[in-house]
Design a protein around this motif. Structure first.
Motif, PDB file in Angstrom:
ATOM      1  N   ARG A 334     -67.043   6.151 -24.427  1.00 33.78           N
ATOM      2  CA  ARG A 334     -67.928   6.975 -25.235  1.00 33.78           C
ATOM      3  C   ARG A 334     -67.146   8.114 -25.880  1.00 33.78           C
ATOM      4  N   ALA A 335     -67.464   8.402 -27.142  1.00 32.80           N
ATOM      5  CA  ALA A 335     -66.771   9.472 -27.854  1.00 32.80           C
ATOM      6  C   ALA A 335     -67.228  10.822 -27.314  1.00 32.80           C
ATOM      7  N   SER A 336     -66.271  11.700 -27.047  1.00 34.00           N
ATOM      8  CA  SER A 336     -66.610  13.041 -26.589  1.00 34.00           C
ATOM      9  C   SER A 336     -66.484  14.058 -27.711  1.00 34.00           C
ATOM     10  N   LEU A 337     -65.890  13.670 -28.838  1.00 35.52           N
ATOM     11  CA  LEU A 337     -65.709  14.564 -29.964  1.00 35.52           C
ATOM     12  C   LEU A 337     -66.861  14.405 -30.957  1.00 35.52           C
ATOM     13  N   PRO A 338     -67.209  15.479 -31.671  1.00 41.26           N
ATOM     14  CA  PRO A 338     -68.228  15.339 -32.722  1.00 41.26           C
ATOM     15  C   PRO A 338     -67.717  14.457 -33.854  1.00 41.26           C
ATOM     16  N   GLN A 339     -68.631  13.914 -34.600  1.00 37.79           N
ATOM     17  CA  GLN A 339     -68.291  12.937 -35.634  1.00 37.79           C
ATOM     18  C   GLN A 339     -67.321  13.498 -36.664  1.00 37.79           C
ATOM     19  N   GLU A 340     -67.448  14.791 -36.976  1.00 38.56           N
ATOM     20  CA  GLU A 340     -66.585  15.373 -38.009  1.00 38.56           C
ATOM     21  C   GLU A 340     -65.129  15.495 -37.557  1.00 38.56           C
ATOM     22  N   GLU A 341     -64.872  15.312 -36.267  1.00 37.32           N
ATOM     23  CA  GLU A 341     -63.504  15.382 -35.759  1.00 37.32           C
ATOM     24  C   GLU A 341     -62.918  14.001 -35.492  1.00 37.32           C
ATOM     25  N   ARG A 342     -63.562  12.984 -36.043  1.00 39.14           N
ATOM     26  CA  ARG A 342     -63.091  11.622 -35.854  1.00 39.14           C
ATOM     27  C   ARG A 342     -63.065  10.898 -37.194  1.00 39.14           C
ATOM     28  N   ILE A 343     -62.167   9.939 -37.294  1.00 36.46           N
ATOM     29  CA  ILE A 343     -62.075   9.103 -38.490  1.00 36.46           C
ATOM     30  C   ILE A 343     -61.728   7.688 -38.042  1.00 36.46           C
ATOM     31  N   THR A 344     -62.281   6.683 -38.692  1.00 37.82           N
ATOM     32  CA  THR A 344     -61.953   5.312 -38.327  1.00 37.82           C
ATOM     33  C   THR A 344     -60.564   4.964 -38.820  1.00 37.82           C
ATOM     34  N   ALA A 345     -59.964   3.972 -38.207  1.00 39.31           N
ATOM     35  CA  ALA A 345     -58.634   3.526 -38.623  1.00 39.31           C
ATOM     36  C   ALA A 345     -58.661   3.060 -40.075  1.00 39.31           C
ATOM     37  N   ALA A 346     -59.724   2.346 -40.448  1.00 33.59           N
ATOM     38  CA  ALA A 346     -59.834   1.844 -41.822  1.00 33.59           C
ATOM     39  C   ALA A 346     -59.961   2.989 -42.814  1.00 33.59           C
ATOM     40  N   ALA A 347     -60.749   4.013 -42.460  1.00 29.80           N
ATOM     41  CA  ALA A 347     -60.933   5.151 -43.362  1.00 29.80           C
ATOM     42  C   ALA A 347     -59.639   5.954 -43.499  1.00 29.80           C
ATOM     43  N   TYR A 348     -58.912   6.112 -42.409  1.00 23.64           N
ATOM     44  CA  TYR A 348     -57.631   6.816 -42.467  1.00 23.64           C
ATOM     45  C   TYR A 348     -56.662   6.057 -43.381  1.00 23.64           C
ATOM     46  N   HIS A 349     -56.590   4.749 -43.205  1.00 19.90           N
ATOM     47  CA  HIS A 349     -55.690   3.932 -44.017  1.00 19.90           C
ATOM     48  C   HIS A 349     -56.056   4.028 -45.494  1.00 19.90           C
ATOM     49  N   ALA A 350     -57.351   3.957 -45.785  1.00 20.11           N
ATOM     50  CA  ALA A 350     -57.799   4.007 -47.181  1.00 20.11           C
ATOM     51  C   ALA A 350     -57.467   5.355 -47.815  1.00 20.11           C
ATOM     52  N   ALA A 351     -57.689   6.435 -47.070  1.00 23.10           N
ATOM     53  CA  ALA A 351     -57.388   7.774 -47.594  1.00 23.10           C
ATOM     54  C   ALA A 351     -55.896   7.942 -47.832  1.00 23.10           C
ATOM     55  N   LYS A 352     -55.105   7.383 -46.943  1.00 24.98           N
ATOM     56  CA  LYS A 352     -53.655   7.470 -47.099  1.00 24.98           C
ATOM     57  C   LYS A 352     -53.200   6.672 -48.321  1.00 24.98           C
ATOM     58  N   GLU A 353     -53.784   5.499 -48.519  1.00 22.02           N
ATOM     59  CA  GLU A 353     -53.427   4.666 -49.659  1.00 22.02           C
ATOM     60  C   GLU A 353     -53.797   5.337 -50.986  1.00 22.02           C
ATOM     61  N   ARG A 354     -54.883   6.107 -50.983  1.00 25.62           N
ATOM     62  CA  ARG A 354     -55.324   6.794 -52.203  1.00 25.62           C
ATOM     63  C   ARG A 354     -54.534   8.076 -52.461  1.00 25.62           C
ATOM     64  N   GLY A 355     -53.623   8.416 -51.544  1.00 24.87           N
ATOM     65  CA  GLY A 355     -52.804   9.607 -51.723  1.00 24.87           C
ATOM     66  C   GLY A 355     -53.492  10.887 -51.325  1.00 24.87           C
ATOM     67  N   GLU A 356     -54.595  10.779 -50.595  1.00 22.11           N
ATOM     68  CA  GLU A 356     -55.346  11.973 -50.202  1.00 22.11           C
ATOM     69  C   GLU A 356     -54.749  12.664 -48.987  1.00 22.11           C
ATOM     70  N   LEU A 357     -53.794  12.000 -48.305  1.00 26.80           N
ATOM     71  CA  LEU A 357     -53.213  12.565 -47.079  1.00 26.80           C
ATOM     72  C   LEU A 357     -51.702  12.707 -47.225  1.00 26.80           C
ATOM     73  N   SER A 358     -51.279  13.142 -48.393  1.00 26.43           N
ATOM     74  CA  SER A 358     -49.832  13.253 -48.605  1.00 26.43           C
ATOM     75  C   SER A 358     -49.192  14.273 -47.670  1.00 26.43           C
TER      76      SER A 358
END
Length: 467
Positions: A334-358
Motif C-alpha cells: 500500500r502506498a504511504s505517500l500522497p498521490q502528488e508525491e508519486r509518479i508512475t514509471a510510464a508517466a516519468y518516462h513520457a515526461a523525460k522523453e518530452r524534455g520536461e525533466l532535463s
C-alpha cells in the motif's frame, strides 16, 4: 482389494502420535527396508529400534523452498514413514539454483507436487501428503495436529511465530531454521514438549522465548530482494533434517514423565538449547565459512505463548488473536505517500522523453548488485541501507541532508525522483529526504516512482533485466 490411502491426509483427531509411533513397534523390517537403510542402521545409536521409530514417525515440513527441499530429501532418505509438505507457491526459474528438489521440467507446477515427485524417485517407501496451500491461523491446527515433529522451513517472521505457537498448544517439537544472503541459523524448540505454564525447571523454550520481538520491518527482506547463496540455505536444511532424525530415532520428542511426590528436582532430559549460526564468506579465499553456537535460555516465565498465565489458545488463534502480521509489522504494497508525491514509471518516462525533466536527479536505491544488471539512463546509485545509515548519522551528529546525495548528483536544487526495486524502499527514502529538509519546506519536488523497476519493466521497457 485394500484401498490405497498413501497420500490421503488422516482425519483430525486420530492417533497420529501414539506410543507405538514414538517408540517403534514389534513388526520386523522388510527386506527392502533393510537393504535401503542398512548403512544408517549400523551407525552407533541408531540400530533396528531407531529405524523402526523413524518408519513409524510422521514429520511435517512447512515450506518447500530452499530449506524445505534439502531437508525433505534427507528426511525421506532416512525412512521417515509419513512426510507432509505445506506450500502454496509454484516452481519458478529463479528457485532452481537453491531449491534442489525441483527441476526445470516442473516450472509452473505446485511446489509440493514437484517436491513429492522428486522424493518418490529418491525413496518410494514413505507416504507423502501434499498440502498445496499456505499455512494460516485457520488451517494450522488441523494440519500440525497430525504429525509427531514439525520443521519450519518458511521465510517470514509472521509464519514462524504462528508455527511455534501452534507447536506449544499442540505439544509438538519444532526444528526451525532461517537463511538469507550468506548466513543461516538453526534452533530446536519445544523439545520435549511441555504444557503451557510449566516453567519450574529447565524446560525447552519456544520461538517467542528466544525471539521476544520480531525484526524491524525495514530488515524484513525476501530472498528476491536480498539474495541467497544456495549452499548456505542447503546447509541449514540438511542440519534441520539431522536434528529431526536424531530426535525421532531417540524418542527425544516424548514429553518428560510426570514428577513423583518424592522427586527433589524436575527431570531434565533435554540439552541446553543452542542457536547454531552459519556464515559463508563469499569474498574471502581463506576460511570460507564459520559456525558459531550460542547458548539460549530455557522457557521464560512471562512468555506470551508458553509462560505462566498465557492466554494463547487454539480458538483465539483461529479467530485472529494474536494478529501475526500486525505483530510483525509486515511491510505491504500500500502506498504511504500522497498521490502528488508519486509518479508512475510510464508517466516519468513520457515526461523525460518530452524534455520536461532535463534538470532532475534520479536516485536508484537498489543494492549495487541489482543496479549492476541495468538502470534507467542517468540514475545514480545510493543503496537504501546507506540512505538509512546516513540519515541516522545526520540526525545524531548533525550535518546537511545533501550529504546523502552522491557527488555526481551535484549541489543542485533540481527535483529528485527516487526509484527502487518494487516501490517500497523508494517511498521511505522520499520520507527520509523530506525529514532531513531536502525538500526546502516544500519548494523542492521529491517524488517516488511507483512500482519501482518492476513497473519500469512492465510498462516501459519489457527487455529490462529485472532481478
Amino acid at each position: 482389494m485394500e484401498e490405497d490411502t498413501r497420500d490421503r491426509p488422516i482425519p483430525s483427531g486420530t492417533a497420529a502420535s501414539t506410543p507405538a509411533a514414538q517408540n517403534g513397534c514389534s513388526r520386523q523390517l522388510t527386506d527392502d527396508e533393510v537393504d535401503r537403510y542398512s548403512r544408517q542402521m549400523i551407525v552407533p545409536g541408531m540400530g533396528k529400534e531407531g529405524q523402526l521409530r523413524l518408519i513409524n514417525s510422521r514429520v511435517l515440513i512447512i515450506g518447500a523452498g530452499g530449506l524445505g527441499c534439502p531437508a525433505a530429501q534427507y528426511i525421506a532418505g532416512a525412512g521417515i514413514g509419513t512426510v507432509g509438505i505445506v506450500d502454496g507457491d509454484v516452481v519458478e526459474t529463479s528457485n532452481l539454483h537453491r531449491q534442489v528438489g525441483h527441476a526445470t521440467s516442473r516450472i509452473g507446477m505446485k511446489k509440493v507436487e514437484s517436491l513429492i515427485t522428486h522424493l518418490r524417485g529418491l525413496n518410494p517407501l514413505p507416504s507423502y501428503i501434499p498440502y498445496p496451500t499456505h499455512l494460516t491461523p485457520q488451517n494450522a491446527a488441523e494440519i500440525i495436529s497430525q504429525y509427531d515433529l514439525i520443521m519450519d522451513c518458511t521465510d517470514n517472521p509472521a509464519t514462524r511465530y504462528l508455527i511455534s505457537d501452534m507447536c506449544v498448544l499442540l505439544g509438538k517439537p519444532l526444528v526451525s531454521a532461517a537463511s538469507i544472503q550468506k548466513s543461516g541459523q538453526l534452533i530446536v524448540l519445544n523439545c520435549p514438549p511441555t504444557p503451557q505454564g510449566l516453567v519450574d525447571g529447565n524446560y525447552a523454550p519456544c520461538y517467542r522465548c528466544c525471539f521476544r520481538k520480531p525484526p524491524p520491518p525495514s530488515s524484513m527482506v525476501s530472498c528476491g530482494e536480498a539474495g541467497i547463496m544456495g549452499p548456505v540455505v542447503g546447509m541449514m536444511g540438511v542440519a534441520q533434517a539431522g536434528e529431526a532424525i536424531k530426535i525421532l530415532a531417540s524418542a527425544l520428542h516424548i514429553p518428560p514423565r510426570p514428577l513423583a511426590d518424592d522427586d527433589a528436582t524436575p527431570e531434565r532430559n533435554l540439552r541446553q538449547p543452542t542457536l547454531l549460526i552459519y556464515t559463508y564468506d563469499l569474498e574471502s579465499a581463506v576460511g570460507p565459512y564459520s559456525f558459531r553456537a550460542l547458548r539460549m535460555g530455557g522457557r521464560r516465565r512471562n512468555c506470551f505463548a508458553c509462560g505462566e498465565g498465557s492466554t494463547l489458545t487454539l480458538e483465539g488463534v483461529q479467530a485472529g488473536s494474536p494478529n501475526y502480521e500486525q505483530f510483525c509489522s509486515m511491510p505491504t504494497s500500500r502506498a504511504s505517500l500522497p498521490q502528488e508525491e508519486r509518479i508512475t514509471a510510464a508517466a516519468y518516462h513520457a515526461a523525460k522523453e518530452r524534455g520536461e525533466l532535463s534538470e532532475h536527479i534520479l536516485l536508484d536505491t537498489r543494492e549495487k548488485e541489482h543496479f549492476s544488471f541495468g538502470s534507467i539512463e542517468g540514475a545514480v546509485n545510493v543503496p537504501f541501507g546507506k540512505v538509512l545509515m546516513k540519515a541516522a548519522a545526520i540526525m545524531r551528529d548533525g550535518g546537511s541532508g545533501r550529504d546523502i546525495l552522491p557527488v555526481e548528483a551535484g549541489d543542485r536544487d533540481a527535483p529528485i525522483f527516487v526509484v527502487c526495486r518494487t516501490g517500497l524502499d523508494s517511498q521511505e527514502t522520499v520520507e527520509k529526504l523530506k525529514e532531513l529538509g531536502l525538500d526546502d519546506g516544500g519548494k523542492r519536488k521529491i517524488v517516488d516512482i511507483a512500482g519501482g523497476m518492476r513497473a519500469w519493466k512492465q510498462d516501459v521497457d519489457p527487455s529490462f533485466p529485472f532481478i
